[in-house]
Design an enzyme around this catalytic site. Structure first.
Site, mmCIF file in Angstrom:
data_model
loop_
_atom_site.group_PDB
_atom_site.id
_atom_site.type_symbol
_atom_site.label_atom_id
_atom_site.label_comp_id
_atom_site.label_asym_id
_atom_site.label_seq_id
_atom_site.Cartn_x
_atom_site.Cartn_y
_atom_site.Cartn_z
ATOM 1 N N ASP A 163 -5.791 -7.537 4.238
ATOM 2 C CA ASP A 163 -7.435 -6.814 2.615
ATOM 3 C C ASP A 163 -8.006 -7.868 2.878
ATOM 4 O O ASP A 163 -9.461 -7.884 3.293
ATOM 5 C CB ASP A 163 -6.788 -5.421 2.310
ATOM 6 N N LYS B 90 3.578 -15.072 2.469
ATOM 7 C CA LYS B 90 4.322 -15.914 1.439
ATOM 8 C C LYS B 90 5.242 -16.657 1.172
ATOM 9 O O LYS B 90 6.580 -15.657 0.631
ATOM 10 C CB LYS B 90 2.951 -15.268 -0.154
ATOM 11 N N ASP C 133 -11.950 -9.281 4.322
ATOM 12 C CA ASP C 133 -13.024 -9.759 3.568
ATOM 13 C C ASP C 133 -13.600 -10.863 3.734
ATOM 14 O O ASP C 133 -14.940 -11.169 3.443
ATOM 15 C CB ASP C 133 -12.865 -8.773 2.060
ATOM 16 N N ASP D 179 -2.437 -18.450 0.853
ATOM 17 C CA ASP D 179 -3.705 -18.998 -0.437
ATOM 18 C C ASP D 179 -4.182 -20.013 0.323
ATOM 19 O O ASP D 179 -5.023 -20.403 0.083
ATOM 20 C CB ASP D 179 -2.814 -19.952 -2.051
ATOM 21 N N TYR E 31 0.872 -0.993 0.076
ATOM 22 C CA TYR E 31 0.214 -0.222 0.362
ATOM 23 C C TYR E 31 1.064 1.511 -0.153
ATOM 24 O O TYR E 31 0.370 1.965 -0.719
ATOM 25 C CB TYR E 31 -0.674 0.122 1.158
HETATM 26 C C1 IPM Z 1 -10.103 -1.528 3.547
HETATM 27 C C2 IPM Z 1 -10.178 -1.237 2.690
HETATM 28 C C3 IPM Z 1 -9.463 0.279 2.498
HETATM 29 C C4 IPM Z 1 -7.972 -0.533 2.090
HETATM 30 C C5 IPM Z 1 -9.534 0.619 1.052
HETATM 31 C C6 IPM Z 1 -11.136 1.420 1.178
HETATM 32 C C7 IPM Z 1 -8.315 2.027 0.685
HETATM 33 O O1 IPM Z 1 -10.371 -1.852 1.190
HETATM 34 O O2 IPM Z 1 -9.977 -0.590 4.751
HETATM 35 O O3 IPM Z 1 -9.602 -2.791 3.980
HETATM 36 O O4 IPM Z 1 -7.616 -1.173 0.888
HETATM 37 O O5 IPM Z 1 -7.624 -1.102 3.075
HETATM 38 MG MG MG Z 2 -10.479 -4.008 2.119
#
Ligand code: IPM
Ligand code: MG
Length: 373
Positions: A254, A198, A258, A230, A149
């Site tokens: 990240d 990884k 999710d 993975d 990032y």
């Molecule tokens: C998160 C989001 C952010 C990230 C985006 C909005 C930049 O996906 O907080 O997970 O990738 O960190």
């Molecule tokens: Mg995210």
């Protein structure tokens, strides 16, 4: 005690959900005798519209003068005419840059993202029942200010061919401090820590694993294990109950967070905390700004309310108050209250929960505040 809290509602459903979390904090203040003083500031698209920048200096100033920050969400939809203007500019000036600037500017290197299956909402889990016999309860500790990032990046045209690059850089200090946070959390939970990398391909992952092992030497009570990212993505949907505390880098965290939130079936329920070396932190729901339902009063405020509970716990050291908020959320769910996103999900006193379209954002805030004290 008096506490200064900065509120950064942001975009989309942000203002609606932050309003409810504030309501709950005010109730906590009344019941437990704390004075919270709230100051609102702009971030994301809302800040772009007002000032031209996604993270105005004024916001950073207010944030720096506060004990903690409660945030809603930033960003819109590049294809929606109402918010497309935020995306027709340099990426450094888009709403998301406000969030990244806040993380980097405040040194919030440790991002805690819990994912658990509420027994009341177990039916929302998209996995087969036999995959999650006892539910799951994990926390992903994502490194938040390094890696892909924040490495050097660029786009060029070389001999008529467009190319782009992003670099992933970690130094041992960055790895060590997030590993320490993760081990500390593991000590307070099941004394198990899984580090995800990884290692078979990436140099940053080889350093990551080495440093995490070095830190592990200081925590002999914690069982440390490693997994490739993975494989971790597979195991999360194969046996989520096996996970407890997971530590991983920015990009992997990240993606995995999710995935973990999706298997709870209700992303509207999950809080997060972003911490630095001090008690200071930024607390926000794990979900986004949901522009499609903004302004309709149907968003689920629970993730933000639970983020306020984390704020009480980690920044203000008010554990009893944090637990009171969490218990109030459970009580509201147990009593059958559901916002639209979870309407009809789960059971209440042995019967299926009502699917009447759900109660509003404001009603859910009222019910939860009413369950405190
Ligand atoms: C998160 C989001 C952010 C990230 C985006 C909005 C930049 O996906 O907080 O997970 O990738 O960190
Ligand atoms: Mg995210």
């Amino acid at each position: 005690m008096e506490y200064q809290i900065a509120l950064l509602p942001g975009d989309g459903i942000g203002p609606e959900i932050v309003r409810e979390a504030k309501k709950v904090l005010e109730k906590i203040g009344n019941v437990y005798g704390h004075a919270f003083s709230f100051r609102e500031a702009l971030v994301g698209g809302a800040a772009i519209d007002a000032t031209g920048a996604p993270l105005p200096q004024e916001t950073l100033r207010i944030v720096r003068e506060s004990n903690a920050v409660l945030m809603g969400s930033v960003g819109g939809d590049a294809k929606n005419p109402a918010t497309a203007r935020w995306y027709q500019v340099d990426p450094k000036l888009r709403p998301e840059a406000g969030l990244l600037g806040l993380r980097k500017g405040l040194g919030l290197f440790a991002n805690l993202r819990p994912a658990y299956l509420y027994p009341q909402l177990a039916d929302a889990c998209p996995l087969k029942k036999e995959t999650v016999p006892g539910g799951f309860d994990m926390v992903i500790v994502r490194e938040l200010t390094g890696g892909l990032y924040f490495g050097e990046r660029g786009t060029q045209t070389v001999d008529g061919v467009r190319r782009a690059f992003d670099t992933c850089v970690y130094d041992e200090k960055e790895i060590r401090r997030v590993a320490v946070k993760a081990f500390d959390i593991a000590m307070k939970r099941g004394r198990k820590l899984l580090s995800v990398d990884k290692h078979n391909v990436l140099d940053t992952s080889r350093l990551w694993r080495q440093v995490v092992e070095e830190v592990g030497a200081d925590y002999p009570q914690v069982a440390l294990s490693h997994m490739y990212v993975d494989n971790c993505a597979m195991q999360l949907v194969h046996d989520p109950g096996a996970f407890d505390v997971v530590v991983t880098d920015n990009m992997f965290g990240d993606i995995l967070s999710d995935e973990a939130s999706m298997i709870t079936g209700s992303i509207g329920m999950l809080p997060s905390a972003s911490l630095n070396e001090t008690k200071f932190g930024v607390y926000e729901p794990s979900h986004g700004s949901a522009p499609d339902i903004a302004g309709k009063g149907i968003a689920n405020p629970i993730a933000t309310i639970l983020s306020a509970a984390l704020l009480l716990r980690y920044s203000l050291d008010l554990e009893e108050e944090a637990k009171a908020v969490e218990a109030a959320v459970e009580k509201a769910l147990e009593a059958g209250y559901r916002t639209a996103d979870i309407a009809g999900v789960g059971t209440v006193a042995g019967q299926a929960a009502a699917d009447g379209g759900g109660i509003s954002t404001g009603q859910m805030g009222d019910v939860i505040a009413g369950c405190i004290g």
